[in-house]
Design an enzyme around this catalytic site. Structure first.
Site, PDB file in Angstrom:
ATOM      1  N   LEU A  96       0.821  -1.199   0.000  1.00 28.35           N
ATOM      2  CA  LEU A  96       0.000   0.000   0.000  1.00 28.35           C
ATOM      3  C   LEU A  96       0.863   1.262   0.000  1.00 28.35           C
ATOM      4  O   LEU A  96       2.068   1.191   0.264  1.00 28.35           O
ATOM      5  CB  LEU A  96      -0.918  -0.030   1.229  1.00 28.35           C
ATOM      6  CG  LEU A  96      -1.780  -1.305   1.328  1.00 28.35           C
ATOM      7  CD1 LEU A  96      -2.351  -1.485   2.727  1.00 28.35           C
ATOM      8  CD2 LEU A  96      -2.895  -1.277   0.294  1.00 28.35           C
ATOM      9  N   PRO A  97       0.270   2.419  -0.292  1.00 26.18           N
ATOM     10  CA  PRO A  97       1.084   3.635  -0.399  1.00 26.18           C
ATOM     11  C   PRO A  97       1.801   4.044   0.887  1.00 26.18           C
ATOM     12  O   PRO A  97       2.985   4.369   0.868  1.00 26.18           O
ATOM     13  CB  PRO A  97       0.072   4.701  -0.828  1.00 26.18           C
ATOM     14  CG  PRO A  97      -0.988   3.938  -1.545  1.00 26.18           C
ATOM     15  CD  PRO A  97      -1.103   2.634  -0.804  1.00 26.18           C
ATOM     16  N   THR A 134       5.991   0.583   2.927  1.00 28.31           N
ATOM     17  CA  THR A 134       6.944   1.374   3.708  1.00 28.31           C
ATOM     18  C   THR A 134       6.133   2.419   4.460  1.00 28.31           C
ATOM     19  O   THR A 134       5.531   3.304   3.852  1.00 28.31           O
ATOM     20  CB  THR A 134       7.981   2.050   2.807  1.00 28.31           C
ATOM     21  OG1 THR A 134       8.685   1.050   2.063  1.00 28.31           O
ATOM     22  CG2 THR A 134       8.981   2.845   3.632  1.00 28.31           C
ATOM     23  N   LYS A 209      14.635  -0.614   6.076  1.00 26.45           N
ATOM     24  CA  LYS A 209      14.235  -0.003   4.800  1.00 26.45           C
ATOM     25  C   LYS A 209      14.340   1.513   4.865  1.00 26.45           C
ATOM     26  O   LYS A 209      14.836   2.162   3.932  1.00 26.45           O
ATOM     27  CB  LYS A 209      12.798  -0.415   4.466  1.00 26.45           C
ATOM     28  CG  LYS A 209      12.164   0.318   3.280  1.00 26.45           C
ATOM     29  CD  LYS A 209      12.875   0.006   1.965  1.00 26.45           C
ATOM     30  CE  LYS A 209      12.331   0.858   0.816  1.00 26.45           C
ATOM     31  NZ  LYS A 209      10.968   0.511   0.436  1.00 26.45           N
ATOM     32  N   LYS A 286       8.097  10.848   0.769  1.00 24.79           N
ATOM     33  CA  LYS A 286       7.426  10.183   1.890  1.00 24.79           C
ATOM     34  C   LYS A 286       8.433   9.432   2.752  1.00 24.79           C
ATOM     35  O   LYS A 286       8.414   9.529   3.985  1.00 24.79           O
ATOM     36  CB  LYS A 286       6.372   9.207   1.363  1.00 24.79           C
ATOM     37  CG  LYS A 286       5.643   8.413   2.440  1.00 24.79           C
ATOM     38  CD  LYS A 286       5.081   7.100   1.916  1.00 24.79           C
ATOM     39  CE  LYS A 286       6.170   6.049   1.787  1.00 24.79           C
ATOM     40  NZ  LYS A 286       5.653   4.706   1.474  1.00 24.79           N
TER      41      LYS A 286
END
Length: 341
Positions: A96-97, A134, A209, A286
């Site tokens: 997902l975003p 993420t 990450k 982001k």
């Protein structure tokens, strides 16, 4: 008779659910990951069932049509909500975003947690959730705690490798979770990647990450700066890229994702496709915000990271058209600054 019929229906559902995998989130990354996983699984286990779900129903329809056209006979269903996906599938992958979407999919009405409450103890024990989004580490840990508290298992498994790696099935998965959950997820992840790294407990994969993308975000800007400076000094971009890539300045941002067209021999980075098909600049911003936020909460200094985050934000303020372009397109903002000066 009715009782017997209900029991048989329940058993049949459990049998089908045990052979089903759902994928929620069919964006640039998710669609490529789902296609790789489904195709490799179908080749080995033709009776496997697949389920797809996306906030944009048209994306799920397009994915199903494309997959079935290449793999006739595949069992692939479309559902409208994450809850339906969980009820239909023992294994659920999400891509997902960011944090708000993960919260919606897992914790809100018609989400994962509400579905878990209606499963039997046996079904819960066998249920596995893999989230490759993420997102904020704290939110990820809270979601995992909810899933585990309900009786299922979960890992965070963000990826490195971008859209190119997702398409090629060569992603690196950075996994956070218990040893048992990691072992369950490993054979699934190997159908989408070639490096599966257990980083530690819940949230550890995301921590790794975020740190990795912090490095990458800074590097991509300075590679653009160096390539632009070199050209101003009269250097051929291809020669300069060759020097950097064979010297101590060598890095992925230069050797694979160089922002100057035709500077890499025998490679075709996004800059040669008008910066299409890579990791979106908005997503890099982001990730840089995630890094600066978590650094602030842990009192960890990020002088370069914060400056890089501000530059990505400034780039999108001046060039909003670059938001969905590969993040190496910050080079275009540098060129714009040069012209303005």
């Amino acid at each position: 008779m009715r009782h017997t019929s209900r029991v048989l229906q329940s058993l049949e559902r459990q049998v089908v659910r045990a052979k089903s995998t759902a994928f929620i989130g069919l964006g640039r990354m998710g669609s490529e990951m789902a296609f790789n996983f489904f195709s490799k699984t179908f080749a080995e286990l033709p009776d496997t069932h697949f389920v797809v779900c996306d906030a944009l129903p048209a994306s799920a329809v397009a994915f199903r049509q494309n997959f079935v056209s290449q793999f006739p006979g595949a069992h692939i269903d479309i559902v409208r909500t994450p809850k339906e996906a969980v009820l239909a599938s023992q294994t659920v992958l999400t891509m997902l975003p960011s944090s708000p979407q993960v919260t919606t999919v897992y914790s809100e009405a018609n989400g994962v947690i509400s579905a878990l409450k209606s499963l039997s103890a046996a079904e819960l024990t066998r249920s596995l959730f893999i989230d490759s989004t993420t997102l904020d580490v704290g939110i990820a840990r809270n979601v995992a705690a909810e899933v585990i508290s309900a009786g299922a298992q979960m890992v965070d498994a963000p990826v490195s490798g971008g859209v190119t790696g997702a398409k090629a099935g060569t992603l690196a998965f950075l996994v956070g979770g218990t040893e048992g959950a990691f072992e369950l997820s490993q054979p699934i992840l190997t159908r989408m990647g070639n490096r599966i790294i257990h980083c530690g407990p819940s949230g550890a994969g995301l921590g790794a990450k975020i740190c990795n993308n912090l490095v990458l975000g800074v590097q991509q800007i300075v590679v653009g700066e160096a390539m632009l400076l070199g050209q101003k000094l009269g250097l051929d971009p291809r020669i300069l890229a060759g020097v950097i890539n064979s010297s101590t300045g060598g890095c992925w941002a230069s050797s694979v994702n160089n922002p100057v067209p035709y500077s890499l021999v025998d490679k075709s980075p996004p800059c040669e496709r008008n910066y299409e098909g890579g990791f979106a600049t908005a997503l890099m911003l982001k990730d840089m915000l995630l890094a600066t936020d978590i650094a602030a909460s842990t009192d960890s200094p990020l002088p370069l990271g914060k400056t890089a985050q501000q530059f990505y934000a400034e780039t999108l303020r001046h060039r909003p058209d670059l938001a969905q372009k590969d993040f190496s397109s910050v080079y275009e903002r540098l060129e714009q600054m040069r012209r303005e000066n």
